[in-house]
Scaffold this motif. Structure first.
Motif, mmCIF file in Angstrom:
data_model
loop_
_atom_site.group_PDB
_atom_site.id
_atom_site.type_symbol
_atom_site.label_atom_id
_atom_site.label_comp_id
_atom_site.label_asym_id
_atom_site.label_seq_id
_atom_site.Cartn_x
_atom_site.Cartn_y
_atom_site.Cartn_z
ATOM 1 N N UNK A 160 0.827 -1.210 0.000
ATOM 2 C CA UNK A 160 0.000 0.000 0.000
ATOM 3 C C UNK A 160 0.862 1.261 0.000
ATOM 4 N N UNK A 161 0.331 2.305 -0.596
ATOM 5 C CA UNK A 161 0.913 3.635 -0.421
ATOM 6 C C UNK A 161 -0.212 4.533 0.082
ATOM 7 N N UNK A 162 0.008 5.125 1.260
ATOM 8 C CA UNK A 162 -1.023 5.997 1.820
ATOM 9 C C UNK A 162 -0.965 7.357 1.138
ATOM 10 N N UNK A 163 -2.091 8.039 1.140
ATOM 11 C CA UNK A 163 -2.146 9.381 0.558
ATOM 12 C C UNK A 163 -1.171 10.310 1.293
ATOM 13 N N UNK A 164 -0.371 11.039 0.528
ATOM 14 C CA UNK A 164 0.553 11.999 1.116
ATOM 15 C C UNK A 164 1.808 11.389 1.718
ATOM 16 N N UNK A 165 2.078 10.112 1.429
ATOM 17 C CA UNK A 165 3.230 9.437 2.029
ATOM 18 C C UNK A 165 4.423 9.446 1.076
ATOM 19 N N UNK A 166 5.616 9.285 1.649
ATOM 20 C CA UNK A 166 6.797 8.975 0.844
ATOM 21 C C UNK A 166 7.202 7.557 1.245
ATOM 22 N N UNK A 167 7.094 6.645 0.312
ATOM 23 C CA UNK A 167 7.323 5.231 0.594
ATOM 24 C C UNK A 167 8.443 4.726 -0.297
ATOM 25 N N UNK A 168 9.316 3.881 0.286
ATOM 26 C CA UNK A 168 10.391 3.309 -0.523
ATOM 27 C C UNK A 168 10.203 1.809 -0.653
ATOM 28 N N UNK A 169 10.651 1.332 -1.797
ATOM 29 C CA UNK A 169 10.647 -0.102 -2.058
ATOM 30 C C UNK A 169 12.100 -0.471 -2.266
ATOM 31 N N UNK A 170 12.621 -1.331 -1.397
ATOM 32 C CA UNK A 170 14.019 -1.731 -1.563
ATOM 33 C C UNK A 170 14.087 -3.237 -1.728
ATOM 34 N N UNK A 171 15.278 -3.710 -2.015
ATOM 35 C CA UNK A 171 15.469 -5.142 -2.190
ATOM 36 C C UNK A 171 16.669 -5.381 -3.068
ATOM 37 N N UNK A 172 17.238 -6.592 -2.993
ATOM 38 C CA UNK A 172 18.419 -6.894 -3.803
ATOM 39 C C UNK A 172 18.108 -6.803 -5.297
ATOM 40 N N UNK A 173 19.156 -6.732 -6.108
ATOM 41 C CA UNK A 173 18.964 -6.716 -7.556
ATOM 42 C C UNK A 173 18.170 -7.931 -8.006
ATOM 43 N N UNK A 174 17.259 -7.729 -8.903
ATOM 44 C CA UNK A 174 16.482 -8.839 -9.438
ATOM 45 C C UNK A 174 15.346 -9.262 -8.526
ATOM 46 N N UNK A 175 15.071 -8.487 -7.492
ATOM 47 C CA UNK A 175 14.007 -8.867 -6.557
ATOM 48 C C UNK A 175 12.620 -8.657 -7.169
ATOM 49 N N UNK A 176 12.534 -7.844 -8.214
ATOM 50 C CA UNK A 176 11.244 -7.615 -8.856
ATOM 51 C C UNK A 176 10.696 -6.221 -8.654
ATOM 52 N N UNK A 177 11.563 -5.294 -8.224
ATOM 53 C CA UNK A 177 11.075 -3.955 -7.904
ATOM 54 C C UNK A 177 10.539 -3.223 -9.142
ATOM 55 N N UNK A 178 11.355 -3.227 -10.191
ATOM 56 C CA UNK A 178 10.925 -2.524 -11.402
ATOM 57 C C UNK A 178 9.723 -3.239 -12.032
ATOM 58 N N UNK A 179 9.678 -4.569 -11.890
ATOM 59 C CA UNK A 179 8.513 -5.306 -12.406
ATOM 60 C C UNK A 179 7.240 -4.865 -11.701
ATOM 61 N N UNK A 194 9.005 1.815 4.598
ATOM 62 C CA UNK A 194 9.863 1.098 3.669
ATOM 63 C C UNK A 194 9.319 -0.320 3.525
ATOM 64 N N UNK A 195 9.262 -0.780 2.296
ATOM 65 C CA UNK A 195 8.881 -2.163 2.035
ATOM 66 C C UNK A 195 10.067 -2.871 1.400
ATOM 67 N N UNK A 196 10.251 -4.135 1.740
ATOM 68 C CA UNK A 196 11.394 -4.879 1.219
ATOM 69 C C UNK A 196 10.896 -6.048 0.377
ATOM 70 N N UNK A 197 11.387 -6.104 -0.828
ATOM 71 C CA UNK A 197 11.001 -7.151 -1.762
ATOM 72 C C UNK A 197 12.211 -8.051 -1.970
ATOM 73 N N UNK A 198 12.002 -9.365 -1.884
ATOM 74 C CA UNK A 198 13.102 -10.294 -2.152
ATOM 75 C C UNK A 198 12.543 -11.490 -2.899
ATOM 76 N N UNK A 199 13.193 -11.868 -3.997
ATOM 77 C CA UNK A 199 12.711 -12.975 -4.841
ATOM 78 C C UNK A 199 11.219 -12.867 -5.142
ATOM 79 N N UNK A 200 10.773 -11.663 -5.386
ATOM 80 C CA UNK A 200 9.392 -11.469 -5.804
ATOM 81 C C UNK A 200 8.376 -11.481 -4.671
ATOM 82 N N UNK A 201 8.832 -11.616 -3.421
ATOM 83 C CA UNK A 201 7.881 -11.631 -2.301
ATOM 84 C C UNK A 201 8.195 -10.484 -1.339
ATOM 85 N N UNK A 202 7.129 -9.893 -0.765
ATOM 86 C CA UNK A 202 7.306 -8.867 0.232
ATOM 87 C C UNK A 202 7.742 -9.542 1.515
#
Lengths: 264, 325
Positions: free
Chosen positions: A27-46, A225-233
């Motif tokens: 989720x991203x709440x209204x008015x928030x600054x949220x980051x999505x991090x994770x190792x390369x290939x975790x699926x962030x850009x996907x 901050x949300x962390x994505x790894x191997x396609x899973x949160x």
């Protein structure tokens, strides 16, 4: 978080049997600054590409501001209020800074071929309004008038990144997706970027979701901050919670080719 | 790129910069208009007929430039729309006795509809597929014209009447020369206005990067279709006056070679750049004429010239500024 601006539930994406995202809730709440991090290939850009309509997930739901996004083609997603930048700056080559930024106004304006051929007063007023708004966006990101008519790709790299952000702002979004905005920037430029992200949220009221490898920047600028790894949160929380989360530490350090950038 | 080319680029930019001063630009435009006006009297009928053909090509090349140059869609069957315009005029005026000026909007509409029918399904595809489909469409139109009774089969249509305009009977080659002057000027103005508009910019965005254009909120299929239909309308208007001028049309006027010649005018001059495309159209038509005293060799010499131009100036004689190889 039922009042979230952007809500992903159970999103799964696979290419030819290779799982890219599995059952992602986010989720991203209204008015928030949220980051999505994770190792390369975790699926962030996907995940970005799913939100913006470029990839169609096999299952799950994505809603934004009351709209169901999954059915929409990318240009409709933008029209509904989501703008993005790209991991490798993708400005229109051979076009000026101003022309680049003007592309963002396309979905907010109407004039067609006939109006242009006849130079109708409404068309001329609209052209002037487009230019005005785009000048405002460029001023906001700190690109001066002397650069408006330069070919965008000849600008210094840091300025190209700003032009790309101005172009996204010109779409008049409610949510801005930044894909590694700090990549290739020096320390001073990163500080400017942090200030810019805050101003985008505070002065323009635009929520920001960023993918970023520079954890220092992520920790400074984001509330969640949300962390994505191997396609899973694998984790979600504040900077402090994420820093001490054993799953996150393992995701970053527990792999052999770890790009151990998470300097806690 | 050789140093000589860079020097010529600089020279061209200097000349172009000169024309950015309004007085000189309007002076230049005035000079061109005067030259256009006195040409028939100065050079005689043969040259007038050749120039009329060159001006027709200016209209067609500017139309194709919207499709290929602005929107970046490779169209190998552009002559089909030219044929739709010409045959619509021929059929309506001959078989149904419709006035030329009433048949003209029908011709434009017919070409626009043909553009939507061909473009609608295929513009979703990437460029290479479009080239094949348009190539096929061009041939289908020509073969249909050659086999249908209504289009006069292989011998085509003849006896197409010359139109009247407010008491002026457009009849002599000089009359038609002036009509095509007006059409070419109109085509230039329309091209310039489209280029500097919301839609014109959208064509460039889609040509440069479809994905980013879409991410910026541009409906890529709709924008391409608009380019395709605009190009079709230019061709239909050219075709309509072409039919009235010659009085007779046959399927061979609309061959694949015709499509290639128009495409050559666009690429030769510099895709997307209006002065370049105009220059390209003149070269394609006047080149073989100027080389006429070489006799049998002229087409070969012309072909070698074209190859050399493409070899040394791959982005055209007069490309867009900042688009140099």
């Amino acid at each position: 978080m039922s009042g979230a601006l952007l809500n992903l539930s159970g999103v799964s994406l696979a290419f030819a049997g290779n799982t890219v995202l599995q059952n992602v809730d986010f989720q991203v709440a209204e008015g928030a600054v949220v980051s999505l991090i994770g190792p390369n290939g975790a699926g962030k850009t996907s995940l970005f590409n799913c939100i913006t309509g470029f990839y169609k997930p096999q299952s799950g739901a994505i809603t934004f501001d009351g709209h169901e996004l999954l059915k929409l083609r990318p240009h409709r997603v933008t029209a509904s209020g989501i703008a993005r930048t790209f991991q490798n700056v993708r400005l229109f080559r051979e076009m000026t800074v101003m022309q680049n930024v003007m592309s963002g106004m396309h979905s907010r304006t109407r004039s067609g071929a006939i109006a242009a051929i006849l130079r109708l007063p409404s068309q001329r007023a609209e052209e002037a309004a487009i230019r005005d708004y785009c000048e405002g966006c460029l001023r906001f990101v700190g690109v001066g008038p002397e650069e408006y008519d330069r070919i965008a790709t000849t600008l210094a790299y840091g300025h190209q990144r700003r032009v790309e952000i101005a172009r996204a702002l010109a779409t008049q979004p409610k949510l801005l997706l930044l894909d590694e905005p700090a990549a290739g920037l020096n320390a001073g430029e990163k500080q400017d970027l942090i200030a810019l992200i805050r101003r985008i949220r505070d002065e323009r009221g635009i929520s920001v979701l960023l993918i970023e490898h520079d954890t220092g920047l992520v920790m400074q600028v984001s509330e969640r901050i949300s962390v994505l790894d191997h396609g899973a949160m694998i984790a979600e929380g504040t900077a402090k919670q994420i820093q001490s989360n054993p799953k996150v530490i393992e995701a970053y350090l527990g792999q052999e080719d770890a790009e151990a950038e998470l300097d806690f | 790129m050789t140093p000589r080319d860079t020097a010529s680029d600089r020279l061209r930019d200097r000349i172009a910069a000169r024309f950015e001063s309004p007085a000189l630009r309007w002076g230049g435009i005035g000079l061109i208009l005067v030259l256009m006006a006195v040409l028939p009297a100065a050079l005689g009928q043969y040259a007038t007929v050749i120039m009329t053909n060159a001006l027709l090509y200016v209209v067609l090349a500017l139309g194709l430039n919207v499709v290929v140059g602005f929107a970046g869609l490779l169209d190998l069957g552009y002559a089909a729309f030219f044929a739709v315009g010409a045959y619509t005029i021929g059929i309506l005026t001959l078989d149904f006795g419709v006035n030329f000026w009433l048949a003209l909007p029908v011709a434009v509409l017919a070409a626009a509809i043909a553009g939507v029918i061909i473009g609608g399904p295929t513009l979703r595809l990437r460029s290479d597929y479009l080239a094949i489909v348009t190539l096929g469409f061009g041939e289908i139109v020509r073969f249909s014209a050659r086999n249908l009774a209504i289009t006069g089969k292989a011998s085509g249509l003849s006896g197409i009447g010359q139109p009247w305009l407010f008491g002026w009977h457009i009849a002599t080659p000089t009359d038609f020369y002036f009509v095509f002057c007006a059409l070419a000027i109109l085509a230039v103005v329309v091209s310039l206005r489209l280029e500097n508009s919301r839609l014109g910019r959208a064509w460039l965005y889609v040509r440069h990067d479809e994905d980013v254009a879409e991410a910026m909120g541009i409906n890529r299929v709709a924008v391409k279709l608009a380019a395709y239909v605009t190009g079709a309308i230019f061709a239909a208007i050219g075709g309509a006056f072409f039919a009235a001028n010659l009085g007779a049309i046959s399927p061979e006027s609309f061959s694949f070679t015709q499509s290639v010649l128009i495409l050559m005018a666009v690429i030769l001059g510099g895709m997307g750049k209006i002065p370049g495309v105009i220059l390209g159209a003149f070269i394609v038509i006047l080149g073989p004429e100027l080389l006429r005293n070489l006799g049998e060799l002229r087409l070969m010499v012309f072909a070698v010239m074209l190859l050399l131009i493409m070899l040394f100036r791959p982005s055209g004689i007069w490309p867009k500024r900042g688009v140099r190889s």
